[in-house]
Design an enzyme around this catalytic site. Structure first.
Site, PDB file in Angstrom:
ATOM      1  N   HIS A   1      30.828  49.626  42.857  1.00  0.00           N
ATOM      2  CA  HIS A   1      30.457  50.987  42.459  1.00  0.00           C
ATOM      3  C   HIS A   1      30.658  51.971  43.603  1.00  0.00           C
ATOM      4  O   HIS A   1      29.680  52.463  44.189  1.00  0.00           O
ATOM      5  CB  HIS A   1      28.989  51.018  42.040  1.00  0.00           C
ATOM      6  CG  HIS A   1      28.700  50.353  40.736  1.00  0.00           C
ATOM      7  ND1 HIS A   1      28.920  50.955  39.511  1.00  0.00           N
ATOM      8  CD2 HIS A   1      28.198  49.128  40.462  1.00  0.00           C
ATOM      9  CE1 HIS A   1      28.555  50.137  38.542  1.00  0.00           C
ATOM     10  NE2 HIS A   1      28.121  49.018  39.079  1.00  0.00           N
TER      11      HIS A   1
ATOM     12  N   GLU B   1      31.320  54.897  43.245  1.00  0.00           N
ATOM     13  CA  GLU B   1      30.820  56.192  42.762  1.00  0.00           C
ATOM     14  C   GLU B   1      29.321  56.375  43.002  1.00  0.00           C
ATOM     15  O   GLU B   1      28.795  57.487  42.845  1.00  0.00           O
ATOM     16  CB  GLU B   1      31.123  56.359  41.265  1.00  0.00           C
ATOM     17  CG  GLU B   1      30.171  55.652  40.307  1.00  0.00           C
ATOM     18  CD  GLU B   1      30.419  54.159  40.170  1.00  0.00           C
ATOM     19  OE1 GLU B   1      29.712  53.501  39.385  1.00  0.00           O
ATOM     20  OE2 GLU B   1      31.337  53.651  40.850  1.00  0.00           O
TER      21      GLU B   1
ATOM     22  N   LYS C   1      21.813  37.670  42.550  1.00  0.00           N
ATOM     23  CA  LYS C   1      22.416  38.977  42.320  1.00  0.00           C
ATOM     24  C   LYS C   1      23.224  39.419  43.536  1.00  0.00           C
ATOM     25  O   LYS C   1      22.761  39.305  44.673  1.00  0.00           O
ATOM     26  CB  LYS C   1      21.323  40.008  42.012  1.00  0.00           C
ATOM     27  CG  LYS C   1      21.852  41.401  41.678  1.00  0.00           C
ATOM     28  CD  LYS C   1      20.708  42.349  41.348  1.00  0.00           C
ATOM     29  CE  LYS C   1      21.228  43.720  40.951  1.00  0.00           C
ATOM     30  NZ  LYS C   1      20.131  44.668  40.630  1.00  0.00           N
TER      31      LYS C   1
ATOM     32  N   CYS D   1      32.964  47.979  37.225  1.00  0.00           N
ATOM     33  CA  CYS D   1      31.929  46.948  37.172  1.00  0.00           C
ATOM     34  C   CYS D   1      31.978  46.150  35.862  1.00  0.00           C
ATOM     35  O   CYS D   1      32.934  45.444  35.624  1.00  0.00           O
ATOM     36  CB  CYS D   1      30.547  47.550  37.434  1.00  0.00           C
ATOM     37  SG  CYS D   1      29.336  46.277  37.918  1.00  0.00           S
TER      38      CYS D   1
END
Length: 306
Positions: free
Chosen positions: A236, A238, A164, A143
């Site tokens: 992301h 993760e 966003k 990121c």
């Protein structure tokens, strides 16, 4: 032969309850094998959450991993992590600058609305990224760290987005034969949560880089340096199933304007429990990176890394 971590690290009990095998230091020393030395530069304020997410994924291989947790000495003390945790489990770059590592992971950070030069630890991060060129075999940037490294190593800037990028987006493979993507489905989901984006044209024009996976909605997701020494993930994989949920309700409770994360809550209803539709590919990405981009390529004598 999974990841080797201190026995009292909070992640150990969390992951054992998930039936994930994590090896403590005492058991690891009895195995006749050179473990992969992996460092994690954790830039996230919720360090225990992030380290647990990464350890969960690094544990899911047959390789033994020796983990070193790092934080920038020039950063503010984390408000969301106990000081005793930092003192006990983390070390600084100065303590490892003379060591070599098979792999390095640099996490995201909640500083994306700042110019790089305005980040308090930017100079130290630049020093670490320069050091990684001849002290680390392969580095995975996540990121904001991906944006920072693309800027530092290749001069590729980031820019603010009008809205966003927030949700779970479908991605397709550009280089399905790449070792990092072995076993990936032709279309896979990945979470994104960011206010900024990279200059995709400059990425595509750079002869040292290749776009491995991308999304029509979220843009470029995975980038590899053709040397196989640096990788960049703009999202992301993760993340836990509820990470975006926590971010959403945190901002709602602050009275901030925020859209419901795209393609995340069932029926787009925030009262319903979200499903983890990216979990298998998260495990694949980290297992592939460890096996094909680190273990299969790094010198057995770690001091021969150049």
């Amino acid at each position: 032969m999974p990841i080797k971590v201190p026995a009292d690290l909070p992640a150990v009990s969390i992951l054992e309850n998930e039936n994930i095998f994590v090896m403590d230091e005492i058991r690891a020393v009895h195995q006749d094998i050179r473990p992969l030395k992996i460092a994690v530069l954790n830039l996230m304020p919720t360090k225990i959450v992030t380290e647990t997410q990464l350890i969960r994924l690094l544990s899911n291989t047959s390789l033994q991993v020796e983990l070193t947790l790092l934080y920038p000495s020039t950063a503010h003390k984390p408000k969301h992590t106990p000081e005793e945790h930092m003192d006990h489990f983390y070390t600084t770059f100065d303590d490892v600058r003379n060591e070599k590592f098979d792999g390095l992971i640099i996490t995201g950070a909640p500083v994306e609305n700042l110019d790089f030069s305005e980040v308090g630890y930017w100079n130290e991060l630049c020093e670490i990224m320069e050091w990684s060129k001849d002290h680390v075999y392969s580095t995975l940037h996540i990121c904001w760290a991906a944006q920072a490294a693309l800027y530092y190593h290749y001069g590729i800037p980031k820019h603010s987005m009008p809205q966003k990028m927030f949700g779970i987006f479908p991605h397709t493979l550009n280089v399905p034969e790449h070792p990092l993507l072995r076993g990936f489905s032709e279309v896979f989901n990945a979470p994104h949560s960011r206010h900024t984006d990279i200059d995709s044209d400059m990425v595509r024009e750079n002869k040292n880089l290749e776009v491995l996976a991308e999304s029509d909605m979220a843009g470029i997701f995975l980038i590899g340096d053709k040397s196989m020494r640096r990788f960049f993930a703009t999202g992301h994989l993760e993340y836990d199933f509820d990470t975006l949920s926590k971010e959403y309700f945190r901002d709602v409770n602050k009275g901030l304007e925020i859209d419901v994360p795209y393609n995340y809550f069932p029926d787009n209803d925030p009262t319903k429990k979200p499903l983890n539709t990216w979990k298998s590919h998260a495990h694949l990405l980290f297992a592939n990176w460890l096996n094909y981009c680190v273990y299969q390529m790094t010198p057995f004598d770690i001091n021969e890394i150049k």
